[in-house]
Design an enzyme around this catalytic site. Sequence first.
Site, PDB file in Angstrom:
ATOM      1  N   LYS A   1       0.846  -1.192   0.000  1.00 45.44           N
ATOM      2  CA  LYS A   1       0.000   0.000   0.000  1.00 45.44           C
ATOM      3  C   LYS A   1       0.884   1.245   0.000  1.00 45.44           C
ATOM      4  CE  LYS A   1      -3.845   1.701   2.913  1.00 45.44           C
ATOM      5  NZ  LYS A   1      -4.680   1.333   4.077  1.00 45.44           N
TER       6      LYS A   1
ATOM      7  N   SER B   1      -9.496   0.990   3.170  1.00 46.92           N
ATOM      8  CA  SER B   1      -8.714   1.861   2.327  1.00 46.92           C
ATOM      9  C   SER B   1      -7.601   1.162   1.539  1.00 46.92           C
ATOM     10  CB  SER B   1      -8.083   2.947   3.198  1.00 46.92           C
ATOM     11  OG  SER B   1      -7.229   2.366   4.168  1.00 46.92           O
TER      12      SER B   1
ATOM     13  N   SER C   1      -9.561  -1.621   7.200  1.00 49.25           N
ATOM     14  CA  SER C   1      -9.027  -1.411   5.847  1.00 49.25           C
ATOM     15  C   SER C   1      -8.205  -2.533   5.230  1.00 49.25           C
ATOM     16  CB  SER C   1      -8.205  -0.135   5.815  1.00 49.25           C
ATOM     17  OG  SER C   1      -9.077   0.951   5.697  1.00 49.25           O
TER      18      SER C   1
HETATM   19  N1  GLN Z   1     -13.296   2.941   6.623  1.00 48.49           N
HETATM   20  C1  GLN Z   1     -12.654   3.435   7.810  1.00 48.49           C
HETATM   21  C2  GLN Z   1     -12.372   4.905   7.692  1.00 48.49           C
HETATM   22  O1  GLN Z   1     -12.707   5.460   6.695  1.00 48.49           O
HETATM   23  C3  GLN Z   1     -11.437   2.626   8.113  1.00 48.49           C
HETATM   24  C4  GLN Z   1     -10.211   3.048   7.404  1.00 48.49           C
HETATM   25  C5  GLN Z   1      -8.991   2.257   7.780  1.00 48.49           C
HETATM   26  O2  GLN Z   1      -9.060   1.197   8.393  1.00 48.49           O
HETATM   27  N2  GLN Z   1      -7.838   2.788   7.426  1.00 48.49           N
HETATM   28  O3  GLN Z   1     -11.830   5.500   8.576  1.00 48.49           O
END
Ligand code: GLN
Length: 506
Positions: free
Chosen positions: A81, A157, A181
């Site tokens: 990532k 994400s 994520s």
């Molecule tokens: N969907 C969650 C957010 O938008 C989790 C994101 C993550 O785990 N980085 O914060």
Amino acid sequence: MNDELIRLSADEQAQLIRTKQISASELLDTILSHAVETNEKTHAIVTFCGKEAREKAEMIDRKLAKGEDPGPLAGVPYSAKDVFCTRGIRTTGGSRILEKWIPPYDAAAIERMNNAGAILFGKTNCDEFAMGGTGETAAQQPVPCNPHDPERVAGGSSSGSGAAAASGAGAISLGTDTGGSIREPAAFCGAVGLKPTYGRVSRWGMLAFASSMDTVGPITRFVKDAALAMNVLAGFDSRDNVTVRVPVPNYTESLQQGVRGMRIGISPDLLKVTIMHEKGDFENFPIDTDITAALEHTVTLLEKAGAEIIPDIPMPNTKYSVPAYFVISRIEAYSNLQRYDGLKYGRACAQNSEDMYDLFAKSRSEGFGHEVKLRILSGLFLSQKEFYEKYYHRAQQARAMIRSDYDRIFDPNGYYRLDVLLTPTTPTPAFRFDRQGSDPLLIQYADQFTSPMNFAGTPGISFPVGFTETGLPIGIQAAGYDYCEEKILRAAYAVEQQLSSAQEAL
Ligand code: GLN
């Protein structure tokens, strides 16, 4: 041969290289050209680093020719990532503010993968600073899409990592998980995603989002590869002071122990979406029926493999997770993102600025996208002294209550004595970019089954168990207690084994 190579697990790829049936350079060429080709459709990877990867592959081949041991993942191509710092390779964090940034060092996770002989061939696109659940907040367009349906999101994400791993563009991709994520894109794309215990894997050199919840873990196509990656990633690192000196087991070896005698719980509280209204009353919504059916099927497979299923596990505080996550993650993000000011970190604004503060304001206005700005402003608002009791304090109380749910169900001397809690990973399968056919409320609550583990600090793995009637992947989550990654991997592996033998029998 090429198609076969793409379908292999990282474990099998490493084996072929170790036994010199294929060279690291040959394998890299195959994976890289497949990744470039599929990227036309998935847009999973924002930066390819073929040149660096080729040099590394040649080095591995030289080592092998000399009879040296190049490491457990020698020659295995992987992606990461774009929130992991990579020496000499652009790291954007999915943001415009780091659009051209080239870090002078590798993140700890990258270092460990590289030392194990794995070969980084690309950086995967992601939501800006990992803030999002669909990949759509990424500054770099086009954003990743689902390999099973280009009209649908890959989750987020770690969207690019989910899409890359699921489409065979490398058998391993590194992701990060703050509220879901790693597990969500894994579930949406039909891959395996492991969020380890908080502090199990070093986050040094990873762009921080919400530090009390950020974790690093692998997204793979096979459970064994997640175990293999964890063998390499887990462990103490003096540069990340939440890592611990808890011994790291051999995760791949323990997969063979199976699930016989394991106590696996199911909670009705994680089979519905509970929404808290402003006045404090709750409303329940059913989750996708194909997902419930898939969970039931998974239960029968685990039972067949010898696990004991314990129904009706109460997890009463799960319902506070999404609202509390909103508060805590915004406040921490607000604090973490102060460093990007165009002077210390991040690209300076293009226009002339009057003084330092003007430079900060203009650089941040230009550099950050809408979602990040919204979260910074929410964090600023929520952390004001006069709101402390109303928001932050209550969110921290909810967090402690959520943690107590996990302490209770996994207590070896308690009433439930669970080894694993089995839940859906998400309430719905991947939704469409245009949101057609999806309930916007359920999308907002997509993290209800994943974010509690980020609060508790406990591990969770999402593994694919099949498809909805419309052909979208379904992920089921096995959650465990602190440092019990080994148990949840065993549960996921037992299901995977049975599903693949059933498929072979067809
Ligand atoms: N969907 C969650 C957010 O938008 C989790 C994101 C993550 O785990 N980085 O914060």
